[in-house]
Design a protein around this motif. Structure first.
Motif, PDB file in Angstrom:
ATOM      1  N   PHE A 162      -5.845  -7.400  -3.449  1.00 43.41           N
ATOM      2  CA  PHE A 162      -4.964  -6.818  -2.427  1.00 43.41           C
ATOM      3  C   PHE A 162      -5.784  -6.109  -1.351  1.00 43.41           C
ATOM      4  O   PHE A 162      -5.536  -6.271  -0.146  1.00 43.41           O
ATOM      5  CB  PHE A 162      -3.997  -5.850  -3.113  1.00 43.41           C
ATOM      6  N   THR A 178       1.963  -4.604   3.001  1.00 49.72           N
ATOM      7  CA  THR A 178       2.463  -3.438   2.279  1.00 49.72           C
ATOM      8  C   THR A 178       2.875  -3.802   0.855  1.00 49.72           C
ATOM      9  O   THR A 178       3.094  -2.916   0.031  1.00 49.72           O
ATOM     10  CB  THR A 178       3.666  -2.821   3.000  1.00 49.72           C
ATOM     11  N   TYR A 179       2.963  -5.102   0.574  1.00 50.37           N
ATOM     12  CA  TYR A 179       3.357  -5.558  -0.763  1.00 50.37           C
ATOM     13  C   TYR A 179       2.835  -6.976  -0.976  1.00 50.37           C
ATOM     14  O   TYR A 179       2.823  -7.787  -0.055  1.00 50.37           O
ATOM     15  CB  TYR A 179       4.883  -5.559  -0.907  1.00 50.37           C
ATOM     16  N   LYS A 180       2.386  -7.241  -2.186  1.00 50.82           N
ATOM     17  CA  LYS A 180       1.986  -8.606  -2.543  1.00 50.82           C
ATOM     18  C   LYS A 180       2.191  -8.804  -4.039  1.00 50.82           C
ATOM     19  O   LYS A 180       1.755  -7.979  -4.843  1.00 50.82           O
ATOM     20  CB  LYS A 180       0.509  -8.844  -2.183  1.00 50.82           C
ATOM     21  N   LEU A 181       2.898  -9.855  -4.396  1.00 53.60           N
ATOM     22  CA  LEU A 181       3.050 -10.243  -5.794  1.00 53.60           C
ATOM     23  C   LEU A 181       1.922 -11.208  -6.111  1.00 53.60           C
ATOM     24  O   LEU A 181       1.907 -12.344  -5.625  1.00 53.60           O
ATOM     25  CB  LEU A 181       4.405 -10.904  -6.024  1.00 53.60           C
ATOM     26  N   PRO A 198       2.667  -6.951  -9.174  1.00 52.32           N
ATOM     27  CA  PRO A 198       3.038  -6.446  -7.843  1.00 52.32           C
ATOM     28  C   PRO A 198       2.117  -5.308  -7.421  1.00 52.32           C
ATOM     29  O   PRO A 198       1.887  -4.359  -8.166  1.00 52.32           O
ATOM     30  CB  PRO A 198       4.474  -5.936  -8.057  1.00 52.32           C
ATOM     31  N   VAL A 199       1.571  -5.384  -6.209  1.00 53.39           N
ATOM     32  CA  VAL A 199       0.728  -4.317  -5.678  1.00 53.39           C
ATOM     33  C   VAL A 199       1.336  -3.863  -4.355  1.00 53.39           C
ATOM     34  O   VAL A 199       1.705  -4.690  -3.520  1.00 53.39           O
ATOM     35  CB  VAL A 199      -0.728  -4.791  -5.464  1.00 53.39           C
ATOM     36  N   THR A 200       1.443  -2.541  -4.177  1.00 57.48           N
ATOM     37  CA  THR A 200       2.064  -1.983  -2.979  1.00 57.48           C
ATOM     38  C   THR A 200       1.092  -1.057  -2.254  1.00 57.48           C
ATOM     39  O   THR A 200       0.180  -0.493  -2.847  1.00 57.48           O
ATOM     40  CB  THR A 200       3.327  -1.177  -3.335  1.00 57.48           C
ATOM     41  N   LYS A 201       1.337  -0.892  -0.970  1.00 56.27           N
ATOM     42  CA  LYS A 201       0.535   0.023  -0.143  1.00 56.27           C
ATOM     43  C   LYS A 201       1.482   0.901   0.659  1.00 56.27           C
ATOM     44  O   LYS A 201       2.457   0.412   1.230  1.00 56.27           O
ATOM     45  CB  LYS A 201      -0.373  -0.748   0.809  1.00 56.27           C
ATOM     46  N   TYR A 210       3.035   5.017  -4.304  1.00 53.69           N
ATOM     47  CA  TYR A 210       2.538   3.671  -4.091  1.00 53.69           C
ATOM     48  C   TYR A 210       1.225   3.483  -4.853  1.00 53.69           C
ATOM     49  O   TYR A 210       0.334   4.324  -4.793  1.00 53.69           O
ATOM     50  CB  TYR A 210       2.328   3.391  -2.596  1.00 53.69           C
ATOM     51  N   ASP A 212      -1.404   1.502  -4.548  1.00 50.03           N
ATOM     52  CA  ASP A 212      -2.651   1.396  -3.793  1.00 50.03           C
ATOM     53  C   ASP A 212      -3.209   2.785  -3.455  1.00 50.03           C
ATOM     54  O   ASP A 212      -4.393   3.061  -3.644  1.00 50.03           O
ATOM     55  CB  ASP A 212      -2.397   0.588  -2.518  1.00 50.03           C
ATOM     56  N   MET A 225       4.932   0.871 -12.214  1.00 50.41           N
ATOM     57  CA  MET A 225       4.665  -0.498 -11.784  1.00 50.41           C
ATOM     58  C   MET A 225       4.818  -1.413 -12.994  1.00 50.41           C
ATOM     59  O   MET A 225       4.197  -1.187 -14.037  1.00 50.41           O
ATOM     60  CB  MET A 225       3.254  -0.620 -11.219  1.00 50.41           C
TER      61      MET A 225
END
Length: 271
Positions: A162, A178-181, A198-201, A210, A212, A225
């Motif tokens: 990410f 801001t988000y990626k699965l 799932p990773v979020t920023k 969040y 990240d 998460m």
């Protein structure tokens, strides 16, 4: 869990403690929940692979020969063979289709943890247009009991991916994600376990729930998460990761390859 120590660690050193420290939970899911469909797709892979336990006599295609040779090599415990087998499976199932897609091995990436830059190394990854869209990690212990060891490493690699993807976006003058699965795969011998990570920023660094930002600042995220884990619905799944219980039984092999086929829909740049 908020009081657990959070210090900078490379991805290969992550354990279940890091998952607890950053409020990350791995949750098993069934076919319907994981793939959003109760049915696994049909396969277009060679019947030679699906119908023969071992390499048959006579002439066979190069891909078919390579499958049986790698399968045997992994089951015999040869060093690094699971990585080669994983790359072969991705090619056989057309995971590298697309002009800008590459299957890479031993790719090093990095992320910021507790204010320090740390590294993560994937066993196999797929990169498209400079972005990481799939991660594969081998369990060198070859046993399902060791999933607790490999899962934290896979999560760390997803966070690193990410970060790297956002770095590439900045270089290209594009908005940061801001988000990626991020889809991930654990190889346990010839057994396979699938993950959606799932990773979020945060848009604002003060939003510490969040993930990240939490890892960068070594703080405890307020929101949990959830990483979805999917173990293929093979017969005798309790012993799925044991030696000889991966792709050697033909029924297992078909189901695992069907899961690979279904998983392809998550391996995209935009998801």
């Amino acid at each position: 869990m908020a009081n657990l120590i959070r210090s900078a660690k490379s991805g290969s050193d992550w354990t279940i403690n890091e998952l607890l420290a950053f409020n990350i939970q791995v949750v098993p899911a069934n076919t319907t929940v994981f793939f959003r469909n109760p049915e696994l797709p049909q396969l277009s892979i060679s019947p030679m692979i699906l119908d023969n336990l071992q390499m048959p006599d006579g002439d066979i295609l190069d891909d078919e020969r390579d499958f049986f040779l790698h399968l045997s090599s992994v089951e015999n415990g040869f060093e690094e063979s699971a990585v080669d087998f994983a790359a072969l499976l991705l090619r056989l199932l057309k995971y590298n289709s697309g002009r800008q897609r590459m299957i890479r091995s031993r790719k090093e990436i990095s992320f910021i943890m507790a204010g320090q830059r740390v590294d993560a190394k994937t066993d196999i990854c797929i990169i498209e247009d400079g972005l990481f869209i799939l991660l594969v990690q081998e369990d060198r212990h070859q046993g399902q009991a060791y999933l607790h060891d490999i899962e934290p490493q896979l999560v760390a690699e997803a966070i690193a991916a990410f970060h790297q993807n956002n770095g590439n976006h900045r270089l290209a003058g594009l908005p940061e994600l801001t988000y990626k699965l991020i889809p991930g795969i654990a190889m346990i011998g010839t057994a396979v376990v699938f993950y959606l990570i799932p990773v979020t920023k945060a848009l604002d660094i003060t939003f510490k729930h969040y993930l990240d930002v939490a890892i960068t600042t070594a703080s405890y995220p307020a929101d949990e998460m959830v990483v979805l884990q999917f173990i293929p619905p093979v017969p005798d799944s309790a012993h799925y990761g044991d030696h000889g219980k991966g792709m050697w039984p033909l029924e297992n092999r078909c189901i695992i390859l069907q899961c690979f086929e279904a998983f392809k829909k998550f391996v995209v740049v935009s998801l």
